[in-house]
Structures are given as structure tokens and as C-alpha cells.
Design an enzyme around this catalytic site. Structure first.
Site, short mmCIF file in Angstrom:
data_model
loop_
_atom_site.label_atom_id
_atom_site.label_comp_id
_atom_site.label_asym_id
_atom_site.label_seq_id
_atom_site.Cartn_x
_atom_site.Cartn_y
_atom_site.Cartn_z
N GLU A 1 -30.66 6.77 52.37
CA GLU A 1 -30.84 6.77 50.93
C GLU A 1 -29.97 5.68 50.34
OE1 GLU A 1 -29.94 10.36 48.65
OE2 GLU A 1 -30.53 9.37 46.77
N GLU B 1 -29.67 18.28 51.26
CA GLU B 1 -28.65 17.30 50.87
C GLU B 1 -27.26 17.90 51.00
OE1 GLU B 1 -29.43 14.66 47.38
OE2 GLU B 1 -30.58 16.42 46.74
N GLU C 1 -37.37 8.61 45.25
CA GLU C 1 -36.85 9.93 44.88
C GLU C 1 -36.88 10.09 43.36
OE1 GLU C 1 -33.03 10.87 46.40
OE2 GLU C 1 -33.54 10.39 48.49
N ASN D 1 -33.76 5.81 44.45
CA ASN D 1 -33.85 6.77 43.34
C ASN D 1 -34.50 6.16 42.11
OD1 ASN D 1 -32.15 9.27 44.18
ND2 ASN D 1 -30.95 7.49 44.82
N ASP E 1 -36.22 15.15 44.17
CA ASP E 1 -34.78 15.18 44.39
C ASP E 1 -34.15 16.39 43.70
OD1 ASP E 1 -32.33 14.30 45.24
OD2 ASP E 1 -32.36 12.41 44.12
P1 C2E Z 1 -28.57 12.00 44.60
O1 C2E Z 1 -29.75 11.10 44.58
O2 C2E Z 1 -28.82 13.43 44.76
O3 C2E Z 1 -27.61 11.43 45.67
C1 C2E Z 1 -26.90 12.23 46.50
C2 C2E Z 1 -25.48 12.32 46.06
O4 C2E Z 1 -24.78 13.22 46.89
C3 C2E Z 1 -24.75 10.98 46.16
O5 C2E Z 1 -23.78 10.92 45.14
C4 C2E Z 1 -24.04 11.12 47.51
O6 C2E Z 1 -22.92 10.27 47.63
C5 C2E Z 1 -23.64 12.56 47.48
N1 C2E Z 1 -23.40 13.14 48.80
C6 C2E Z 1 -23.97 12.75 49.99
N2 C2E Z 1 -23.55 13.54 50.99
C7 C2E Z 1 -22.68 14.43 50.48
C8 C2E Z 1 -21.94 15.52 51.02
O7 C2E Z 1 -21.96 15.82 52.19
N3 C2E Z 1 -21.17 16.22 50.17
C9 C2E Z 1 -21.11 15.92 48.84
N4 C2E Z 1 -20.33 16.64 48.06
N5 C2E Z 1 -21.82 14.91 48.27
C10 C2E Z 1 -22.59 14.18 49.09
P2 C2E Z 1 -23.61 9.66 44.29
O8 C2E Z 1 -23.71 8.45 45.11
O9 C2E Z 1 -22.38 9.89 43.50
O10 C2E Z 1 -24.86 9.67 43.38
C11 C2E Z 1 -25.00 10.63 42.44
C12 C2E Z 1 -26.33 10.57 41.82
O11 C2E Z 1 -26.49 9.35 41.11
C13 C2E Z 1 -27.47 10.55 42.79
O12 C2E Z 1 -27.75 11.81 43.22
C14 C2E Z 1 -28.56 9.98 41.97
O13 C2E Z 1 -29.15 10.96 41.17
C15 C2E Z 1 -27.82 9.01 41.10
N6 C2E Z 1 -28.02 7.68 41.62
C16 C2E Z 1 -27.31 7.02 42.56
N7 C2E Z 1 -27.83 5.77 42.75
C17 C2E Z 1 -28.89 5.67 41.96
C18 C2E Z 1 -29.85 4.64 41.71
O14 C2E Z 1 -29.85 3.56 42.31
N8 C2E Z 1 -30.81 4.89 40.77
C19 C2E Z 1 -30.86 6.07 40.12
N9 C2E Z 1 -31.82 6.23 39.22
N10 C2E Z 1 -29.99 7.06 40.32
C20 C2E Z 1 -29.01 6.87 41.25
MG MG Z 2 -31.32 10.88 45.39
MG MG Z 3 -30.05 14.70 45.16
#
Ligand code: C2E
Ligand code: MG
Ligand code: MG
Length: 736
Positions: free
Chosen positions: A505, A683, A596, A564, A626
Site C-alpha cells: 500500500e 489491516e 482504496e 488511496n 478501506d
Molecule cells: P489507511 O489507508 O487505512 O492506511 C493504513 C494506516 O495504518 C497507515 O497510517 C499505516 O501506517 C497504519 N498502519 C499500518 N500497519 C499498522 C499496524 O500494524 N499498527 C498500526 N497501529 N497502524 C498501522 P498512515 O500512514 O498514518 O495513514 C493514515 C491514513 O491516511 C490512511 O489510512 C489513509 O486513509 C490516509 N492516507 C495515507 N496516504 C494517503 C494518500 O496518498 N491518499 C489519501 N487519500 N489518503 C492517504
Molecule cells: Mg488505505
Molecule cells: Mg485503512
């Protein structure tokens, strides 16, 4: 009449000739002077001298002409008629002297028989009379001009009416008593707006209070009198006239009180003697001018209403609210300002039509007014936003109970449940100019709307600083996007059955200029709010395509990269094609990319989203829902989406192991996805216990720290090798 002659015999014969002479039945007093000096004294003592019979030559040759010059230029008397006489032929003054000094006639004394003398006197006294009248008119005109001029400085109808009564009385030499009456459009009773003298107590009361029905009726007739119609019956002993603005003079209308007319005005003054000859025109002139002023004031009042009132709801509008806030001054700090905004208003408009929606808004305005009570000011800010301003305790409760269940309003035929989103500024906590207070409430309202239906956000001190920081961050994000400083991090996704790699991802990462990592949750929301989300997505997709090319080069072209999409992007009609084009440009097949979309994003506009997702799948992309389980989808809805994957939100993994199998939410989600024919991915998997449970429950794939944290693209080859997804590279010189 004054004769001036140094010849005593002539003076005597004059006195004799004029004995018993009358002009228009009135005696004329004859004054006689023997010298120019004497004449000057008499002219001063008798300002009512009308006619001067003047001997040209007295002690000095030019005494006569000098006296003429004195009367005309020195004393400024142009009204006195002057007839020159001479006893000596050939002493006639120059024609231009006669003309310039306004000498009226020139006679030889011997020519003055008594008939001729009388004719001369008659003619000159008559013209003196004309001049007097003209001058009187002129003085009155001057008064009139002063009155009209004064009227244009009087700011209100009452003041103007009083001034008119005083001026007319002064102009006509009447006792100052009378009425100015106004009949406002669309009303049934005339009102006294100006009253003087013995009528003073009628001020502000209905005309009926005059207590004389016949007189009231006459005044009402005058009010509704239009030019071209028979006037109210003449009544010798009063002055009664409509006050028409000049523009109304051309309108024709029917008798009675036609409702489409503008407000009407009339003046009434009783008096004890019949009017003098030219006074009617005079008063008409004044009245026409003042009438025009009154209609102008009326117009200003109307414009004022337009500027400060909302015609639909009869509430003050934004300007009206601002004006009252300015007027409240210090007292504002004891009040609360609350904004209430109708959720889904544009949908209502579309569904119910403009007219029904308008009536519902009127009903809502009434409801707000009733519930808030008399101490609270209710205003309409724009389409569907209302403002309530009032004492803190009066605004504490009224609307809160409607927050959750909505407020039912009806226009009599149709009723609707309206949900209101609120913003609240306690003005003890926030002080500033009213414009700034409104802007703050608007800001809070937008914030509340972003949170969903029926929310309320209240002002907290320090919020401005947060907003300012947010703004700066927005600017910084904009620059970061331009400089290409947003990078992706790739987090592995694995198949649970055998631990092989499914793909990655792509998660956006931003380190700001001070070296601080900004959470994607923060900057994604910021990018959405500031219109930068598409630019951000494009960069993420571009880097994801590049990452896939790297994988492909390593022989891992079967892996997918998940990108995403934000909720806002789903509204763009060309979204699917744009993504396809961008991938094609970089030589990446659609099968390499998975998109997603969060469950809550899809639920904002389920039909639009369903169409959008179907298009993406048609183009060959896989689509994942998602954060599933957090966004309130109904099962019926879920079926209508064209999907490949359900991503089970990490919030549910906490439940694993707490209850027996098949009763936990994650288990139900896995079962559901199987029933819907969808693949499931969990996830946030952090522990091996979670992994084992997921394997047993039949979940197909997983992502989480257990398998790998998000990493930069450059770290991919090493990570792939160390985790056995690529054959280990032979050790070469220069390494290790
Ligand atoms: P998401 O798409 O649900 O991404 C998964 C989030 O869970 C990511 O946080 C990831 O770092 C985190 N994660 C992965 N494995 C674990 C784990 O084992 N434990 C825990 N506690 N967390 C884990 P992140 O990177 O902070 O991203 C948060 C949200 O930001 C994402 O949720 C997504 O909704 C958004 N996001 C990130 N990048 C993009 C992007 O390029 N475009 C858009 N539209 N949204 C994004
Ligand atoms: Mg995602
Ligand atoms: Mg997610």
C-alpha cells in the site's frame, strides 16, 4: 407721494391740484420737500412713499438727478416710481440716464393739467402696486426656498411634517396649527405624522382620533386624490392638499385606497379667513417640494428594509444583524451568537422545488423565533443559515434537543424533518469587531459541517491560533507539492495462506521544512480542504507507478500497489479515465494498481461512488473498500458496490481472542465478505496471535507491522531480499 420742488408756488398748486385725489378708493398722503436734503429725510421717515414727483433743477443743476441716484442706488429702492419735472425747456436728462436710473416719466411742468396729472399718478401708483406684489412674492419665494432647503436636512418623516406645518403657517401668516397625514401602502387607516398647535396631541395617532368624521373623510379624500380627478370639495376656510411626489403626478389611479399605490401624504390646516390671491400656488410649490422629500424618505425607508431585511422570512439579514451588533456595543459580551445551518439544504431544494423549500424556510424561521423567545434576535445570513443572538441563558437550551432528532417543520401541505448543524460563539470568550465574530461563527459552522449531520462546534479560546497554524500548514503543503516533497512509503501486504507477498500500500509521507513529520491524517484533510487533493493523488500515483516499475525490473511484476483515493475525488466525473491515462503514460498496466476508497467516503454519495467504482473495475483496476466496519454501510448498499476487497479496519483486531470464535466482529466481517464474493484483508496486524486467528477464520490477506512497516521506495530491494521475496544477492566487492 412726495413732490420735490424749490418753487413754493408750484408746491402750492400741486397741493391744490391733488386735494381729494384717491387711488383705488384710498386716500393718498402728499408729502412735499423744498430741497433735495429735505427729500432725503422724508424718504427715510416714510418708507411707504410710492411715488416721487421731482424737479430736475433746484439750487444746483444736477440736484434732481443726484437725488434719483440716491434713491435707486444709495437706498436701493427700486419700487418707488419717479417722475421728473422741469420748468425749463431743453433741460431734459439724457435718455440713458433715464433708463439706467429707472426714471419712469419726464414732463414739462406746463404740460401738467389736472387730468394729465391724475393719469400720471394713476399709472405710476398702479405699477408701484405691481412691483410691491412682485417683491412680496419674491420675499415669499425666498422664504420658501429656505423652507425647502431646511426640509432636505430633516432626516425623518415626523420632523419633515412638523417643519412643513411651521413653514406653511409662516408663509401664509396663519396660526401654526394643522396636520400632516400619511396613509401607508397596504394599510386600512391613515396616520397623523405631523401635528401642531391645538392638534399636537394627535401626533402619531390614527386620523380617526381627530373626532370629526366629516373632516376625516375630507382629508382621506384629499389623500387619495389623484390629478385628473375631481378634487375634494372646496372648503373656503381650510387648506387641504395632497402631497404628491412629482413623479406621482403622472400616474392615473382609481378612487378609494388602491393597494398598489405608494404611501400617500396630505396636509391640512384650518384657518379663519379666505386665501389671498396667489398663495395657493405658493403653498403648492412648497408642498410639492416637501411632498417629494417625503416620498424620498419613504423610499429610503424601503431601501433600508431591503438592505437590512430578508424579504422571505421577514427577519433581519446579515447587514441587519451586523448593524444591531454594532449598536449593542459593550453589551455584546453578555451574549452568545449561534449559527444554525440546514443540512442537505441543496438536496431539499432539488427534491422539493424552490417554492416548497422557501415555505419550509419561512416555517423554520418562525420556529426559531418562537423557540428562542423575544430576547433573542433571529437573523437570516444566507440561503439556509440562520443566526441567533441573545443573552447566554436564553440560548443555552432551546435548540439542543433538536440536534439529534431534527426539527419538524411544515408549510401546511408538506412537512420535513430538518437537521441543523450549529456553531456557537460565546462573546464573553471571543471579542472582536462584529464582522470578525460572524467570520468566526462561519468558520466553526464549516468545521461542524465537515463532521457530519447535526453537529455543533463551539468556540474555544486559542482556536484562532490553531486556525492560523492550519493555514500556514496549508501554505507549506502547497509548496511541498510544488517542490515534489511529498514522498510515498510502501507497506507490504501478504497472503495469509502462505505468507507470500501480495503487494504494497502506498502511503503518503511529508516531512516539513523544519524536519518534522506531518501525519497523513492531518495533511490529507488539509489537502482536501484546500483543493490540493488531486495534485497530491497524482504525485502519489506517479511514484507508485515508478515503484511498480522497480518491482517489475526485479521480476516482481505480478505484485500490486494499492493507492488511496480521497472522498472528494469520487465527485470528479473523469476520475477513472484520468487514472487509466496516467498509468498508461508511465507504461503501467491497470492490473498493477489497486484503488482504496474508505467506506465513509463512499457513503457520502453512494450512487455516484458505485458508478465510479464500477468504471474503475471496467478499466481493469482492483478496488478495495478501506477501513471497513467504521463507515455505517448497510448490507444492501454494500451489495450495490462493485468491489474486489474489503479491508477490515484495524480497530476490530483488538477484539480478537477476547470471545469465542464466530461471535466477534472481525469474524462476521470475514464471513460477510465471503458471502458477498469479496476478498478480505485485515489491516494493522501486529501480533502472531492475530495472524493465526485470521488464518483460521479464512481471512485472505493482511497488512501490518508484523509483516513490515511502510518504507521508502529506495529501501524496497533490500527489504525484499532480507524477507525472502527475492533471491539473496551475491556479496560483491564494496559491500559488507
Ligand atoms: P489507511 O489507508 O487505512 O492506511 C493504513 C494506516 O495504518 C497507515 O497510517 C499505516 O501506517 C497504519 N498502519 C499500518 N500497519 C499498522 C499496524 O500494524 N499498527 C498500526 N497501529 N497502524 C498501522 P498512515 O500512514 O498514518 O495513514 C493514515 C491514513 O491516511 C490512511 O489510512 C489513509 O486513509 C490516509 N492516507 C495515507 N496516504 C494517503 C494518500 O496518498 N491518499 C489519501 N487519500 N489518503 C492517504
Ligand atoms: Mg488505505
Ligand atoms: Mg485503512
Amino acid at each position: 407721494m412726495l413732490t420735490v420742488d424749490d418753487d413754493v408756488v408750484f408746491r402750492r398748486s400741486m397741493a391744490f391740484a391733488l386735494e381729494g385725489y384717491q387711488f383705488q378708493g384710498r386716500d393718498i398722503t402728499l408729502l412735499q420737500a423744498g430741497s433735495a436734503a429735505q427729500a432725503r429725510a422724508l424718504l427715510v421717515a416714510h418708507p411707504d412713499i410710492a411715488l416721487l414727483l421731482l424737479d430736475v433743477v433746484m439750487e444746483n443743476d444736477d440736484d434732481g438727478l443726484m437725488l434719483v441716484r440716491h434713491v435707486r442706488e444709495g437706498m436701493g429702492r427700486r419700487d418707488i416710481r419717479i417722475v421728473l419735472l422741469t420748468g425749463q425747456p431743453g433741460m431734459a436728462p439724457m435718455r440713458d440716464v433715464m433708463r439706467n436710473l429707472d426714471v419712469n416719466e419726464y414732463w414739462h411742468k406746463t404740460e401738467l393739467g389736472s387730468d394729465r396729472l391724475e393719469a400720471i399718478l394713476n399709472a405710476n401708483l398702479r405699477s408701484h402696486q405691481f412691483i410691491q406684489e412682485a417683491l412680496q412674492t419674491r420675499r415669499q419665494l425666498e422664504q420658501l426656498l429656505a423652507a425647502v432647503d431646511g426640509a432636505s436636512h430633516v432626516p425623518d418623516l415626523t420632523g419633515l411634517s412638523q417643519a412643513l406645518l411651521v413653514d406653511v403657517a409662516r408663509l401664509l401668516g396663519l396660526p401654526g396649527e394643522g396636520l400632516v397625514v400619511m396613509w401607508p401602502a397596504h394599510t386600512t387607516a391613515a396616520l397623523v405624522i405631523g401635528a401642531t398647535g391645538r392638534f399636537a396631541e394627535l401626533q402619531g395617532r390614527p386620523l380617526d382620533a381627530l373626532g370629526d368624521p366629516a373632516q376625516v373623510q375630507r382629508i382621506e379624500q384629499a389623500l387619495t386624490h389623484r390629478p385628473g380627478m375631481a378634487a375634494a370639495p372646496a372648503h373656503a376656510l381650510d387648506l387641504l392638499m395632497p402631497l404628491h411626489p412629482s413623479s406621482a403626478l403622472s400616474t392615473t389611479a382609481s378612487p378609494g385606497r388602491p393597494d398598489d399605490l405608494a404611501t400617500l401624504f396630505a396636509l391640512w390646516m384650518p384657518r379663519r379667513q379666505p386665501p389671498a390671491p396667489n398663495e395657493t400656488e405658493m403653498v403648492q410649490l412648497l408642498v410639492a417640494n416637501v411632498g417629494a422629500q417625503m416620498h424620498r424618505l419613504e423610499l429610503i425607508a424601503k431601501l433600508d428594509r431591503l438592505a437590512y431585511h430578508d424579504p422571505l422570512t421577514e427577519l433581519p439579514n446579515r447587514n441587519g444583524l451586523l448593524r444591531m451588533m454594532h449598536a449593542a456595543g459593550e453589551r455584546l459580551s453578555t451574549m452568545v451568537l449561534q449559527f444554525e445551518d440546514v443540512d442537505q439544504f441543496s438536496n431539499l431544494n432539488l427534491m422539493l422545488g424552490f417554492e416548497t423549500t422557501n415555505r419550509l424556510l419561512q416555517a423554520l424561521a418562525q420556529r426559531l423565533r418562537d423557540e428562542a423567545g423575544p430576547e433573542v434576535l433571529v437573523a437570516r445570513m444566507d440561503n439556509d443559515t440562520f443566526a441567533l443572538l441573545g443573552p447566554r441563558d436564553k440560548l443555552d437550551t432551546p435548540l439542543h434537543r433538536h440536534r439529534s432528532e431534527g426539527i419538524t417543520v411544515s408549510d401546511g401541505h408538506f412537512s420535513a424533518v430538518l437537521h441543523l448543524t450549529g456553531a456557537r460563539v460565546d462573546l464573553a470568550l471571543f471579542s472582536g469587531p462584529p464582522e470578525e465574530i460572524l467570520a468566526t461563527a462561519r468558520y466553526l459552522l464549516n468545521d461542524a459541517k465537515r463532521r457530519g449531520w447535526g453537529q455543533e462546534v463551539a468556540y474555544r479560546p486559542g482556536m484562532e491560533a490553531a486556525a492560523r497554524d492550519n493555514y500556514r500548514l496549508g501554505q507549506a503543503l502547497h509548496e511541498a507539492l510544488r517542490a515534489g516533497e511529498i514522498r510515498i512509503a510502501l507497506q507490504p501486504q501478504v497472503w495469509l495462506r502462505d505468507g507470500t507477498l501480495k503487494g504494497f500500500e502506498a502511503l503518503a509521507r511529508w516531512t516539513d521544512r523544519r524536519g518534522q513529520e506531518v501525519s497523513p491524517v492531518t495533511f490529507i484533510a488539509l489537502a482536501e480542504a484546500s483543493g490540493h487533493i488531486t495534485a497530491l493523488f497524482t504525485q502519489v500515483l506517479q511514484q507508485s507507478c515508478h515503484a511498480w516499475r522497480v518491482l517489475e525490473a526485479l521480476g516482481l511484476g505480478h505484485l500490486r500497489i494499492a493507492v488511496n483515493l480521497s472522498a472528494l475525488q469520487l465527485a470528479a466525473p473523469t476520475l477513472a479515465q484520468d487514472i487509466a491515462d496516467q498509468c498508461a503514460d508511465q507504461g503501467v498496466p491497470p492490473e498493477a494498481i489497486e484503488l482504496e476508497v474508505t467506506e465513509s467516503a463512499v457513503m457520502l454519495d453512494p450512487d455516484g461512488a458505485a458508478a465510479q467504482l464500477a468504471r474503475l473495475r471496467q478499466l481493469g483496476f482492483e478496488v478495495a473498500l478501506d477501513d471497513f466496519g467504521t463507515g455505517f454501510s448497510s448490507l444492501a448498499r454494500l451489495r450495490s458496490f462493485d468491489l474486489d476487497w474489503l479491508k477490515i479496519d484495524r480497530a476490530f483486531l483488538g477484539e480478537i481472542g477476547q470471545r469465542p470464535d464466530h461471535e466477534t466482529l472481525p469474524d462476521m466481517i470475514v464471513t460477510l465478505s465471503r458471502q458477498l464474493g469479496l476478498k478480505s484483508l485485515a489491516e494493522g496486524v501486529e501480533t502472531d496471535a492475530q495472524r493465526l486467528w485470521l488464518v483460521r477464520s479464512g481471512c485472505m490477506a493482511a497488512q501490518g507491522l508484523l509483516f513490515g512497516a511502510p518504507m521508502p521506495v529506495a529501501a524496497l530491494p533490500d527489504w525484499l531480499r532480507t524477507h525472502g521475496h527475492l533471491p539473496a544477492q551475491p556479496v560483491t566487492a564494496g559491500h559488507g
